[in-house]
Design an enzyme around this catalytic site. Structure first.
Site, PDB file in Angstrom:
ATOM      1  N   SER A  13      54.534  42.538 117.197  1.00  0.00           N
ATOM      2  CA  SER A  13      54.476  43.295 115.933  1.00  0.00           C
ATOM      3  C   SER A  13      55.845  43.397 115.267  1.00  0.00           C
ATOM      4  O   SER A  13      55.996  43.118 114.076  1.00  0.00           O
ATOM      5  CB  SER A  13      53.962  44.707 116.202  1.00  0.00           C
ATOM      6  OG  SER A  13      52.760  44.661 116.906  1.00  0.00           O
ATOM      7  N   CYS A 162      51.119  53.158 123.048  1.00  0.00           N
ATOM      8  CA  CYS A 162      49.976  53.906 122.534  1.00  0.00           C
ATOM      9  C   CYS A 162      49.385  54.869 123.562  1.00  0.00           C
ATOM     10  O   CYS A 162      48.333  54.610 124.149  1.00  0.00           O
ATOM     11  CB  CYS A 162      48.871  53.008 121.998  1.00  0.00           C
ATOM     12  SG  CYS A 162      47.742  53.965 120.972  1.00  0.00           S
ATOM     13  N   ASP A 320      58.561  48.766 121.456  1.00  0.00           N
ATOM     14  CA  ASP A 320      58.283  49.335 122.779  1.00  0.00           C
ATOM     15  C   ASP A 320      59.447  49.194 123.761  1.00  0.00           C
ATOM     16  O   ASP A 320      59.606  50.023 124.659  1.00  0.00           O
ATOM     17  CB  ASP A 320      57.042  48.647 123.386  1.00  0.00           C
ATOM     18  CG  ASP A 320      55.777  48.878 122.593  1.00  0.00           C
ATOM     19  OD1 ASP A 320      55.780  49.741 121.687  1.00  0.00           O
ATOM     20  OD2 ASP A 320      54.771  48.188 122.864  1.00  0.00           O
ATOM     21  N   THR A 329      54.210  52.905 119.234  1.00  0.00           N
ATOM     22  CA  THR A 329      53.045  52.420 118.496  1.00  0.00           C
ATOM     23  C   THR A 329      53.464  51.372 117.463  1.00  0.00           C
ATOM     24  O   THR A 329      54.636  51.272 117.107  1.00  0.00           O
ATOM     25  CB  THR A 329      52.359  53.564 117.718  1.00  0.00           C
ATOM     26  OG1 THR A 329      53.280  54.053 116.718  1.00  0.00           O
ATOM     27  CG2 THR A 329      51.929  54.711 118.605  1.00  0.00           C
ATOM     28  N   ALA A 331      52.595  51.608 114.445  1.00  0.00           N
ATOM     29  CA  ALA A 331      52.956  52.411 113.270  1.00  0.00           C
ATOM     30  C   ALA A 331      54.445  52.756 113.314  1.00  0.00           C
ATOM     31  O   ALA A 331      55.146  52.682 112.299  1.00  0.00           O
ATOM     32  CB  ALA A 331      52.109  53.678 113.240  1.00  0.00           C
ATOM     33  N   CYS A 365      49.192  57.867 115.671  1.00  0.00           N
ATOM     34  CA  CYS A 365      48.159  57.437 116.593  1.00  0.00           C
ATOM     35  C   CYS A 365      46.806  57.807 116.008  1.00  0.00           C
ATOM     36  O   CYS A 365      46.481  58.994 115.928  1.00  0.00           O
ATOM     37  CB  CYS A 365      48.373  58.135 117.936  1.00  0.00           C
ATOM     38  SG  CYS A 365      47.482  57.315 119.240  1.00  0.00           S
TER      39      CYS A 365
HETATM   40  P1  FAD Z   1      54.683  43.544 121.163  1.00  0.00           P
HETATM   41  O1  FAD Z   1      53.880  43.556 119.916  1.00  0.00           O
HETATM   42  O2  FAD Z   1      53.964  43.794 122.445  1.00  0.00           O
HETATM   43  O3  FAD Z   1      55.466  42.153 121.222  1.00  0.00           O
HETATM   44  C1  FAD Z   1      56.301  41.734 122.271  1.00  0.00           C
HETATM   45  C2  FAD Z   1      56.413  40.223 122.191  1.00  0.00           C
HETATM   46  O4  FAD Z   1      57.445  39.777 123.082  1.00  0.00           O
HETATM   47  C3  FAD Z   1      55.127  39.508 122.620  1.00  0.00           C
HETATM   48  O5  FAD Z   1      54.703  38.609 121.621  1.00  0.00           O
HETATM   49  C4  FAD Z   1      55.525  38.798 123.908  1.00  0.00           C
HETATM   50  O6  FAD Z   1      54.845  37.559 124.089  1.00  0.00           O
HETATM   51  C5  FAD Z   1      57.012  38.586 123.690  1.00  0.00           C
HETATM   52  N1  FAD Z   1      57.766  38.385 124.933  1.00  0.00           N
HETATM   53  C6  FAD Z   1      57.643  39.026 126.118  1.00  0.00           C
HETATM   54  N2  FAD Z   1      58.520  38.530 127.009  1.00  0.00           N
HETATM   55  C7  FAD Z   1      59.226  37.572 126.373  1.00  0.00           C
HETATM   56  C8  FAD Z   1      60.295  36.703 126.753  1.00  0.00           C
HETATM   57  N3  FAD Z   1      60.815  36.708 127.980  1.00  0.00           N
HETATM   58  N4  FAD Z   1      60.781  35.844 125.825  1.00  0.00           N
HETATM   59  C9  FAD Z   1      60.283  35.821 124.568  1.00  0.00           C
HETATM   60  N5  FAD Z   1      59.273  36.615 124.153  1.00  0.00           N
HETATM   61  C10 FAD Z   1      58.763  37.464 125.047  1.00  0.00           C
HETATM   62  N6  FAD Z   1      49.727  51.150 117.945  1.00  0.00           N
HETATM   63  C11 FAD Z   1      49.354  51.808 116.799  1.00  0.00           C
HETATM   64  O7  FAD Z   1      50.168  51.968 115.892  1.00  0.00           O
HETATM   65  N7  FAD Z   1      48.109  52.314 116.628  1.00  0.00           N
HETATM   66  C12 FAD Z   1      47.162  52.154 117.578  1.00  0.00           C
HETATM   67  O8  FAD Z   1      46.033  52.595 117.401  1.00  0.00           O
HETATM   68  C13 FAD Z   1      47.506  51.447 118.791  1.00  0.00           C
HETATM   69  N8  FAD Z   1      46.580  51.259 119.772  1.00  0.00           N
HETATM   70  C14 FAD Z   1      46.893  50.483 120.853  1.00  0.00           C
HETATM   71  C15 FAD Z   1      45.912  50.232 121.810  1.00  0.00           C
HETATM   72  C16 FAD Z   1      46.175  49.412 122.895  1.00  0.00           C
HETATM   73  C17 FAD Z   1      45.088  49.157 123.914  1.00  0.00           C
HETATM   74  C18 FAD Z   1      47.459  48.808 123.029  1.00  0.00           C
HETATM   75  C19 FAD Z   1      47.751  47.869 124.171  1.00  0.00           C
HETATM   76  C20 FAD Z   1      48.444  49.073 122.111  1.00  0.00           C
HETATM   77  C21 FAD Z   1      48.183  49.918 121.013  1.00  0.00           C
HETATM   78  N9  FAD Z   1      49.167  50.220 120.057  1.00  0.00           N
HETATM   79  C22 FAD Z   1      48.827  50.944 118.931  1.00  0.00           C
HETATM   80  C23 FAD Z   1      50.592  49.927 120.356  1.00  0.00           C
HETATM   81  C24 FAD Z   1      51.157  48.716 119.639  1.00  0.00           C
HETATM   82  O9  FAD Z   1      50.318  47.597 119.786  1.00  0.00           O
HETATM   83  C25 FAD Z   1      52.543  48.426 120.192  1.00  0.00           C
HETATM   84  O10 FAD Z   1      53.310  49.626 120.207  1.00  0.00           O
HETATM   85  C26 FAD Z   1      53.261  47.396 119.325  1.00  0.00           C
HETATM   86  O11 FAD Z   1      52.543  46.186 119.319  1.00  0.00           O
HETATM   87  C27 FAD Z   1      54.689  47.173 119.838  1.00  0.00           C
HETATM   88  O12 FAD Z   1      55.303  46.126 119.159  1.00  0.00           O
HETATM   89  P2  FAD Z   1      56.520  45.335 119.832  1.00  0.00           P
HETATM   90  O13 FAD Z   1      56.973  44.334 118.840  1.00  0.00           O
HETATM   91  O14 FAD Z   1      57.508  46.289 120.386  1.00  0.00           O
HETATM   92  O15 FAD Z   1      55.871  44.609 121.112  1.00  0.00           O
HETATM   93  C1  UQ1 Z   2      50.599  52.062 110.342  1.00  0.00           C
HETATM   94  O1  UQ1 Z   2      51.488  51.837 109.518  1.00  0.00           O
HETATM   95  C2  UQ1 Z   2      50.286  51.076 111.325  1.00  0.00           C
HETATM   96  O2  UQ1 Z   2      50.968  49.890 111.343  1.00  0.00           O
HETATM   97  C3  UQ1 Z   2      50.466  48.881 110.572  1.00  0.00           C
HETATM   98  C4  UQ1 Z   2      49.321  51.331 112.286  1.00  0.00           C
HETATM   99  O3  UQ1 Z   2      49.130  50.413 113.259  1.00  0.00           O
HETATM  100  C5  UQ1 Z   2      48.018  49.732 113.325  1.00  0.00           C
HETATM  101  C6  UQ1 Z   2      48.594  52.567 112.282  1.00  0.00           C
HETATM  102  O4  UQ1 Z   2      47.729  52.769 113.139  1.00  0.00           O
HETATM  103  C7  UQ1 Z   2      48.882  53.545 111.271  1.00  0.00           C
HETATM  104  C8  UQ1 Z   2      48.091  54.812 111.251  1.00  0.00           C
HETATM  105  C9  UQ1 Z   2      49.879  53.299 110.325  1.00  0.00           C
HETATM  106  C10 UQ1 Z   2      50.216  54.320 109.257  1.00  0.00           C
HETATM  107  C11 UQ1 Z   2      49.665  53.938 107.919  1.00  0.00           C
HETATM  108  C12 UQ1 Z   2      48.972  54.732 107.093  1.00  0.00           C
HETATM  109  C13 UQ1 Z   2      48.484  54.184 105.787  1.00  0.00           C
HETATM  110  C14 UQ1 Z   2      48.638  56.137 107.388  1.00  0.00           C
END
Ligand code: FAD
Ligand code: UQ1
Length: 437
Positions: A13, A162, A320, A329, A331, A365
């Site tokens: 993300s 999350c 994360d 998250t 968001a 969330c």
């Molecule tokens: P990620 O999106 O996890 O990306 C990390 C990237 O690093 C991956 O593409 C991986 O392949 C890469 N990587 C790992 N190791 C290496 C390496 N050694 N070399 C190169 N690349 C590597 N968030 C919300 O906002 N709302 C929600 O409702 C929500 N629900 C969720 C429900 C579930 C079940 C889960 C699992 C997550 C949820 N989240 C939610 C959380 C959200 O998806 C994460 O917080 C977010 O994707 C974090 O983004 P990031 O870029 O930090 O990590």
């Molecule tokens: C948000 O920006 C976002 O990232 C795209 C999420 O992840 C999927 C969310 O779950 C939420 C709630 C937001 C916040 C955005 C609005 C319009 C309340």
């Protein structure tokens, strides 16, 4: 050795959003992205996949379709982060030199930290976990095959992404079982094993000081949203057991073994399960944990308002894998991309990033509480509500359910991964006529 202005480590993300934003601004050949995965996942959808509302294929796109055309994609793992020499090395031996490094490596699942979890995932149809793309489609099948007994949902004693997800799937299960309306409902013991991190912190200070941000559930959502969730659990047949940490699964006997966290000497309790949704421990990937960018707890240490590394000024991080003390998250990541754009601009112009960027900890969330209800929790570092809409978000609402199910995926694929969405800060100000933080 190749030289780039920016190297982005990880294209989930946060990394994908930054890679697109930087390539758009600085043009071809300036950005390198290191990411091994063929697919990019919209992980927030996995709760809905678990609930049978979406398919897992809905939650993924090919990485190549999202990758900016002007960036060089190294489809490989980061093998070494060497900020003293401004280089990133990949598993296949590429060495990328950077002026600025953006780290977005996310969290990896530590499934082996729960004895027997991998076997249970592979062999027990009633054991499931929404946190993994490989297994997320088991959950709804388990809902359908559930007859009677304990449905148990666990949350580990360590930070996870999350933190609401282990509960959301519980509410969906509860709603599903209620709708199916079997006669056994009255005998159903529905246990929610929620570990109380507050007590964990007290019991644990002595032995596990490496966890820097063990947050209590009431620290996780802030008092307003905790009160809402507590009422929901009370009004349904949901038993909340605190101080339990899942340590082992014996799927052949349908047993889940929990360590009681509030005891001086180790004590364990065994629950019989019919269905078990487990959430494993998580941590940043090893390559980050063992690098000079990580602090003692393994997270990348950054300034929480700017995302700039605490020691290496040309390195920034988001998402994360950082130690930014807010709920992890997508968001939050969206808001952090806005922060990093400002921080990088400041660093490149020799300005103090703290004078320009000021991330307030915004996180959100969407707490799915049933098949057509959702509580949209949004708050800052101090757990003060930061609500986008001009109505009380502490209520279960159908509109918020549709926001989560229908609007968020569109926002994610069309805006966020393209680096065009910095979170709802502006929307919030407009909808409150400027009277909001
Ligand atoms: P990620 O999106 O996890 O990306 C990390 C990237 O690093 C991956 O593409 C991986 O392949 C890469 N990587 C790992 N190791 C290496 C390496 N050694 N070399 C190169 N690349 C590597 N968030 C919300 O906002 N709302 C929600 O409702 C929500 N629900 C969720 C429900 C579930 C079940 C889960 C699992 C997550 C949820 N989240 C939610 C959380 C959200 O998806 C994460 O917080 C977010 O994707 C974090 O983004 P990031 O870029 O930090 O990590
Ligand atoms: C948000 O920006 C976002 O990232 C795209 C999420 O992840 C999927 C969310 O779950 C939420 C709630 C937001 C916040 C955005 C609005 C319009 C309340």
């Amino acid at each position: 050795q190749k030289e780039y202005k920016f190297v982005v480590a990880g294209a989930g993300s946060g990394g994908m959003a930054m890679a697109n934003a930087l390539t758009r601004k600085f043009g071809k050949g300036k950005v390198a992205v290191v990411e091994p995965s063929e697919l990019h996942f919209y992980q927030p959808m996995w709760t809905l996949v678990g609930g049978g509302i979406k398919t897992k294929e809905d939650s993924s796109r090919t990485m190549s379709s999202l990758m900016p055309k002007g960036a060089d994609w190294y489809k490989d793992r980061v093998a070494k982060l060497d900020p003293d020499n401004n280089t990133v090395s990949t598993t296949q031996g590429d060495v990328l030199k950077y002026e600025y490094l953006i780290v977005a490596l996310g969290f990896e699942l530590n499934i082996s930290s729960i004895k027997g979890m991998q076997e249970a995932l592979d062999e027990d149809p009633m054991f499931c976990c929404n946190y993994s793309y490989n297994y997320v489609d088991k959950t709804f099948k388990a809902f359908q095959n559930f007859k009677k007994g304990n449905a148990i949902f666990t949350q580990p004693a360590s930070p996870i992404k999350c933190a609401g997800a282990p509960q959301k799937i519980m509410y969906l299960a509860h709603d599903y079982f209620r709708k199916v309306n079997f006669t056994f409902l009255s005998q159903l013991l529905f246990s929610f094993i929620l570990f109380s991190l507050l007590q964990f912190r007290m019991a644990n200070c002595k032995m596990q000081t490496h966890i820097i941000q063990p947050r209590a559930p009431k620290d996780l959502w802030g008092p307003k949203f905790v009160a809402v969730l507590t009422d929901i659990c009370k009004s349904r047949d949901i038993t909340v057991n605190v101080n339990h940490n899942l340590v082992e699964v014996r799927h052949d006997k349908k047993e889940a073994i929990f360590k009681l966290m509030d005891k001086e000497t180790p004590e364990y309790v065994t629950y019989q399960y019919e269905m078990l949704h487990a959430t494993p421990h998580m941590s940043p990937p090893e390559v980050l944990k063992s690098s000079p960018l990580a602090g003692p707890a393994g997270f990348m240490t950054v300034n929480k308002h700017t995302g700039q590394h605490t020691k290496y000024s040309n390195v920034v991080g988001l998402g994360d894998c950082t130690d930014i003390p807010t709920s992890r998250t997508a968001a939050a990541v969206a808001a952090q991309t806005g922060m990093l754009k400002q921080t990088l601009a400041a660093i490149m112009n020799n300005h103090d990033p703290e004078k320009v960027a000021h991330y307030d900890g915004y996180t959100s969330c969407p707490l799915i509480t049933g098949y057509n209800t959702c509580v949209l929790a949004e708050f800052d570092f101090d757990l003060n509500p930061l609500e986008t809409f001009p109505f009380d978000q502490g209520k279960e609402r159908r509109t918020m359910y549709h926001l989560k199910k229908d609007f968020m995926p569109q926002l994610y694929w069309n805006m966020m991964v393209k680096g065009l969405w910095n979170g709802p800060g502006l929307m919030r100000k407009l909808s409150h006529f400027g009277f909001s933080k």
